[in-house]
Enzyme design. Structure first.
Site, PDB file in Angstrom:
ATOM      1  N   ASN A 183       0.881  -1.182   0.000  1.00 11.61           N
ATOM      2  CA  ASN A 183       0.000   0.000   0.000  1.00 11.61           C
ATOM      3  C   ASN A 183       0.914   1.227   0.000  1.00 11.61           C
ATOM      4  OD1 ASN A 183      -1.796   2.047   0.515  1.00 11.61           O
ATOM      5  ND2 ASN A 183      -2.366   1.348   2.570  1.00 11.61           N
ATOM      6  N   LYS A 226       0.120   4.250  -0.354  1.00 11.29           N
ATOM      7  CA  LYS A 226      -0.538   5.432   0.224  1.00 11.29           C
ATOM      8  C   LYS A 226      -0.326   6.665  -0.670  1.00 11.29           C
ATOM      9  CE  LYS A 226      -0.084   3.338   4.716  1.00 11.29           C
ATOM     10  NZ  LYS A 226      -0.169   3.474   6.143  1.00 11.29           N
ATOM     11  N   HIS A 266      -9.687   0.830   4.862  1.00 13.74           N
ATOM     12  CA  HIS A 266      -8.415   1.030   5.576  1.00 13.74           C
ATOM     13  C   HIS A 266      -8.656   1.975   6.752  1.00 13.74           C
ATOM     14  CE1 HIS A 266      -4.307   2.305   6.412  1.00 13.74           C
ATOM     15  NE2 HIS A 266      -3.914   1.213   5.791  1.00 13.74           N
ATOM     16  N   GLU A 298      -7.094   4.391   7.824  1.00 14.36           N
ATOM     17  CA  GLU A 298      -6.896   5.820   7.528  1.00 14.36           C
ATOM     18  C   GLU A 298      -8.124   6.405   6.827  1.00 14.36           C
ATOM     19  OE1 GLU A 298      -3.089   5.371   5.596  1.00 14.36           O
ATOM     20  OE2 GLU A 298      -2.190   4.863   7.522  1.00 14.36           O
ATOM     21  N   GLU A 344      -5.557  -5.449  10.402  1.00 19.95           N
ATOM     22  CA  GLU A 344      -4.573  -4.395  10.631  1.00 19.95           C
ATOM     23  C   GLU A 344      -4.885  -3.687  11.946  1.00 19.95           C
ATOM     24  OE1 GLU A 344      -2.562  -3.132   6.757  1.00 19.95           O
ATOM     25  OE2 GLU A 344      -4.253  -1.812   7.067  1.00 19.95           O
ATOM     26  N   GLY A 385       2.156   1.837  10.894  1.00 26.25           N
ATOM     27  CA  GLY A 385       3.106   2.939  10.779  1.00 26.25           C
ATOM     28  C   GLY A 385       3.765   3.309  12.093  1.00 26.25           C
ATOM     29  N   SER A 392       3.193  -2.554  10.367  1.00 31.77           N
ATOM     30  CA  SER A 392       4.644  -2.563  10.564  1.00 31.77           C
ATOM     31  C   SER A 392       5.292  -3.903  10.205  1.00 31.77           C
ATOM     32  CB  SER A 392       4.991  -2.146  11.992  1.00 31.77           C
ATOM     33  OG  SER A 392       4.538  -0.816  12.239  1.00 31.77           O
TER      34      SER A 392
END
Ligand code: PEP
Length: 248
Positions: free
Chosen positions: A9, A11, A94, A96, A164, A170, A209
């Site tokens: 991904n 991003k 996701h 985010e 996730e 991250g 991660s």
């Protein structure tokens, strides 16, 4: 037997030049025979990525799609448009998107329906926040997100789920292989309870991660079928090392 799947991904990173450079490091003779490898660039870089990946065995996916098929939805990209541009995969829900764009479970469900109708493989992301984990609500959150996203879907042949944990994205923190396996097994149980889902055939990826030095121990777990990789997918060597770990 589920074929491993490793997805990058990217991003909101990159330029045409960096896409060329990164894919230059990933496209290789013979492809990736025993693992599905997919990169998900920003929308504007999809046509370039598709042309650079042609014949390489590398797949291209998107990071989102519209919940609508077509129409007056300024700024949106329809699932059909992604298929027309050479995508076969799309990341949906996701964290985010949920956090910064207020995506609800209902919206994720509508996007999953749109993706499946267009023939895209939806990669449905689920995962708890740190507060939810500490409150003992991780399974409750994941079950709610899964049921919310997949409710009423009758044909989920291409479905992929990505677990996730939000606290691991991250941050450099990773769920231990045991923590991840426990949640993956739980996800598979939940999938088995959903009508129209073949739980044993559905790939469940881990994301949060994932790096070359922790990938192999995660992939050794029975219900971890690959990874959705953020940061480390922007480095061709790191990403290839993760793919190599998935090959076993
Ligand atoms: C992600 O954003 O899907 C992700 C897993 O990111 P990272 O690997 O950087 O934690």
């Amino acid at each position: 037997m589920r074929k491993p799947l490793v997805m990058g991904n990217w991003k909101m990173h990159g330029s045409r030049a960096s896409v060329k450079q990164l894919l230059g490091g990933l496209v290789r003779e013979g492809g990736y025979p025993s693992v599905d490898v997919v990169v998900c660039p920003a929308f504007v870089h999809i046509p370039l990525a598709v042309s650079l990946c042609e014949g390489s065995g590398l797949g291209v996916g998107a990071q989102d799609c519209s919940h609508m098929a077509a129409g007056a939805y300024t700024g949106e990209v329809a699932a059909e448009m992604l298929v027309d541009s050479g995508c076969r995969w799309v990341i949906l829900g996701h964290s985010e998107r949920r956090q910064y764009h207020g995506e609800s479970d209902d919206m994720v469900a509508a996007k999953v329906a749109a993706a499946l109708a267009a023939g895209l493989a939806p990669v449905v992301c689920v995962g708890e926040t740190r507060d939810e984990r500490e409150a003992g609500e991780a399974q409750y959150t994941v079950a709610r997100q899964l049921q919310g996203a997949l409710r009423g879907q009758s044909n989920t042949r291409h479905l992929v789920v990505a677990y996730e944990p939000v606290w691991a994205i991250g941050t450099g923190l990773t769920a231990t292989p045991q923590e991840a396996q426990a949640m993956h097994a739980f996800i598979r149980e939940q999938l088995a309870d959903l009508k129209g889902v073949d739980a044993a055939a559905t790939r469940v990826l881990y994301g949060g991660s994932v790096k070359p030095d922790n990938a192999a121990e995660l992939f050794a777990e029975t219900d971890i079928d690959g990874a959705l990789v953020g940061g480390a997918s922007l480095d061709a060597q790191d990403f290839q090392a993760i793919v190599a770990a998935a090959r076993g």
